[in-house]
Structures are given as C-alpha cells and as structure tokens.
Design a protein around this motif. Structure first.
Motif, mmCIF file in Angstrom:
data_model
loop_
_atom_site.group_PDB
_atom_site.id
_atom_site.type_symbol
_atom_site.label_atom_id
_atom_site.label_comp_id
_atom_site.label_asym_id
_atom_site.label_seq_id
_atom_site.Cartn_x
_atom_site.Cartn_y
_atom_site.Cartn_z
ATOM 1 N N HIS A 78 8.713 1.203 15.601
ATOM 2 C CA HIS A 78 8.853 -0.378 15.185
ATOM 3 C C HIS A 78 7.829 -0.580 14.126
ATOM 4 C CE1 HIS A 78 5.655 0.100 18.202
ATOM 5 N NE2 HIS A 78 5.660 -1.117 18.368
ATOM 6 N N HIS A 80 5.281 -3.019 14.216
ATOM 7 C CA HIS A 80 3.956 -3.086 14.649
ATOM 8 C C HIS A 80 2.878 -2.561 13.807
ATOM 9 C CE1 HIS A 80 4.995 -5.259 18.721
ATOM 10 N NE2 HIS A 80 5.366 -6.087 17.512
ATOM 11 N N HIS A 83 1.879 0.952 13.811
ATOM 12 C CA HIS A 83 2.789 2.057 13.516
ATOM 13 C C HIS A 83 3.063 2.253 12.137
ATOM 14 C CE1 HIS A 83 3.259 2.673 17.840
ATOM 15 N NE2 HIS A 83 2.878 1.610 17.924
ATOM 16 N N HIS A 160 9.856 -3.866 24.663
ATOM 17 C CA HIS A 160 8.683 -4.081 24.043
ATOM 18 C C HIS A 160 9.059 -5.305 23.074
ATOM 19 C CE1 HIS A 160 4.808 -3.132 22.293
ATOM 20 N NE2 HIS A 160 5.299 -2.921 21.275
ATOM 21 N N ASP A 181 5.401 2.746 22.683
ATOM 22 C CA ASP A 181 5.267 1.157 23.091
ATOM 23 C C ASP A 181 6.340 0.877 24.177
ATOM 24 O OD1 ASP A 181 3.653 1.807 20.459
ATOM 25 O OD2 ASP A 181 3.360 -0.469 20.752
HETATM 26 ZN ZN LIG Z 1 4.018 -2.324 19.440
#
Ligand SMILES: [Zn+2]
Ligand SMILES: [Zn+2]
Length: 307
Positions: A78, A80, A83, A160, A181
């Motif tokens: 993902h 975020h 990452h 998440h 996550d």
């Molecule tokens: Zn995350």
C-alpha cells in the motif's frame, strides 16, 4: 547471492519499522529503517515494499551485480509513506541496464504510478519519476492471484485504512506471507470503505468471516512476517489505528499452522530492549500453546533460508 541459483528460497530483511525511520543508539540491533524485504526464489528477485530499507538494498545489489543488469519485481502492499518513501533513493532505478517491474493495487483513485510520481514531483524531490534512466514498468495485476516467473503470488485485502494488501509468495521450496500492516479482526474494527454502514451484529459477523478467510490464506506458511506493532496493553489505546498486537499475532500464526512468525512493523517508540521484551513475551505465549511455532523479531540484516 545469485538470483539465478534456484536451490533454495532466501529472504533478507532490510527495513523493519512502521511509520517513520528511527535511526539512533536505541535501534542499532533491530534497525531503524521502514519496511523492505528481499526474496530470492526460483530465479526471481522479489522486493516487498519500498520503505527506507530499500536504499541499502539498492546499494548492495549494485555492488553484487556490477555491470550485469538487475531484473527485479517490487511488490507494494500500500502507499502509506513508510512503504514507498525509500523508492527515490533506490540506486538501481538510476541505471538503464536495470529493469524494475512494480506491482501493486491502486491505493487511491489516482493509482500507484501517480502516487509514486507525486512523491518525486517538484518541490518534494529533484528528480522526476519519468526522468529515472532505469526501465521502470508499473503493473496492476488483473487478479489477486498472479505469477512472477515461476513464483505464484496471492494477494489479499488487509484490515487497514485505505487499500492495503498482504502477499503470500509461493515458491518451489516453501511459502512466505507478508502482512506488514493489519489490524486483527478480533477487535471488530473494520477498515473497509463501507464498514460504517454495517450494524454492530453485521460487523461482528463480517469480522469473524474475514478472520476465517485470512487463516485459509495463510495456512501452512513457512514464514509469516506480520504486523505486531503494539503490546497488548498499548493496543487497548490504539484500537482502530490499523495495526496489530502480540497476542493476536500469535493466535493468527497458530490458527494458520505457520512454522515461523516474524514480528514486524516495530513501533517507532520501541527501542531494542523493548522489542527484546516483546519477542520474549511472544515466545512464552507460543511455548504455552505446545505448538512448534518459532517466533522472532524482525531485525535488519537477518536472513532466512527455506528448503
Ligand atoms: Zn499503513
Ligand atoms: Zn506501515
């Protein structure tokens, strides 16, 4: 290590943290970089996530391959920031001999490619994504099951905020599950887009069903790298934040008959001593279960071989 040798499946950890890199004296043993894992299996070089740990991986690859081309596949869970933030500093992207395929599922309406482009746009970064000399190709798999060479990849939505997947990587020598996550379903706090429309009863039913499906997804994994950011006490004040706790991580690993659980996505406030304590607590809980589950804390530089 050579990507071409297909004798075993090997994994190396380059980044272990959640949220933000935390270098310093308190994090020298487990490491302070955000998420990045390297896998060599069946002739493929697969990288999981592009947290700040990918910077050192890139330097190591350039040293290993020298003038030979690097062909790798980067799987993003993902978008975020913890990452993807290392990607602009991944040196193989700066050499036209290298081919980088980036796989992921759209994190927003604008898609993975636009997001990676965005974090390198002016004024955030001096080099634009499209000016990188490396041959970079974005691929959104048409299905949650796909292949990279002979390696089969299963993806699954995690619990998440936003769109976040976990990956199960099935190699000829064994399988690795990577769920950096994920909030345990046990707290009945669902993060899917329409979860606020469900009644409390519907939420509990959905959470129980999702938990059963997740166990199936992970069943008999050789290695499970799992979000266990919080102690059980800390989790009580972080319900709904999208991350896991120790006891829930162990119970998931036990239910799925996992061989080795790697505690991952360490909280930035946890120093080495704190992580030591969490690992010991986790090992005690696992031992009480009379299973063969091995538990360890993700540590930068650690390598695991399967097969
Ligand atoms: Zn995350
Ligand atoms: Zn994260």
């Amino acid at each position: 290590m050579s990507a071409a040798s297909g004798s075993s499946t090997r994994l190396k950890i380059w980044g272990v943290r959640g949220s933000i890199p935390v270098p310093g004296l308190g994090t020298v043993r487990y490491g302070g970089n955000t998420s990045c894992i390297e896998i060599r299996a069946d002739g493929e070089l697969i990288v999981l996530d592009a947290g700040s740990g990918i910077r050192e991986l890139g330097l190591a690859l350039e040293k290993e391959f020298g003038s030979r081309p690097i062909n790798l596949s980067l799987l993003i869970t993902h978008v975020h920031w913890d990452h993807i933030q290392g990607f602009p500093f991944f040196v193989p992207s700066y050499n036209d001999k290298n081919q980088i395929r980036i796989f992921g599922f759209n994190g927003t309406d604008s898609g993975l490619q636009e997001i990676l482009k965005g974090q390198m746009a002016t004024p955030f970064f001096p080099v634009a994504l499209y000016d990188l000399p490396g041959r970079i190709q974005f691929e959104t798999p048409a299905s949650m099951d796909f292949k990279i060479g002979k390696v089969r990849i299963h993806a699954r939505r995690m619990n998440h905020p936003g769109i976040c997947v976990g990956y199960r990587i099935l190699t000829s020598k064994g399988s690795i599950a990577y769920l950096p996550d994920h909030e345990p379903y046990e707290a009945f706090k669902l993060h899917s887009a329409k979860s606020h429309l469900l009644s409390p009863e519907q939420t509990q039913k959905r959470a129980r069903e999702d938990r059963v499906e997740l166990v199936k997804f992970l069943k008999d994994s050789d290695i499970l790298i799992l979000d266990s950011q919080y102690t059980d006490e800390e989790y009580q004040s972080h319900v709904g934040w999208g991350h896991g706790s120790l006891t829930a991580a162990i119970s998931l690993a036990l239910d799925a008959s996992v061989r080795k659980l790697v505690l991952f996505h360490h909280d930035p406030t946890h120093d080495d001593d704190m992580i030591d304590k969490m690992v010991k607590t986790a090992q005690k809980i696992a031992a009480k279960s009379e299973s063969y589950l091995e538990v360890e804390g993700a540590r930068e530089g650690a390598e695991v071989t399967i097969g």
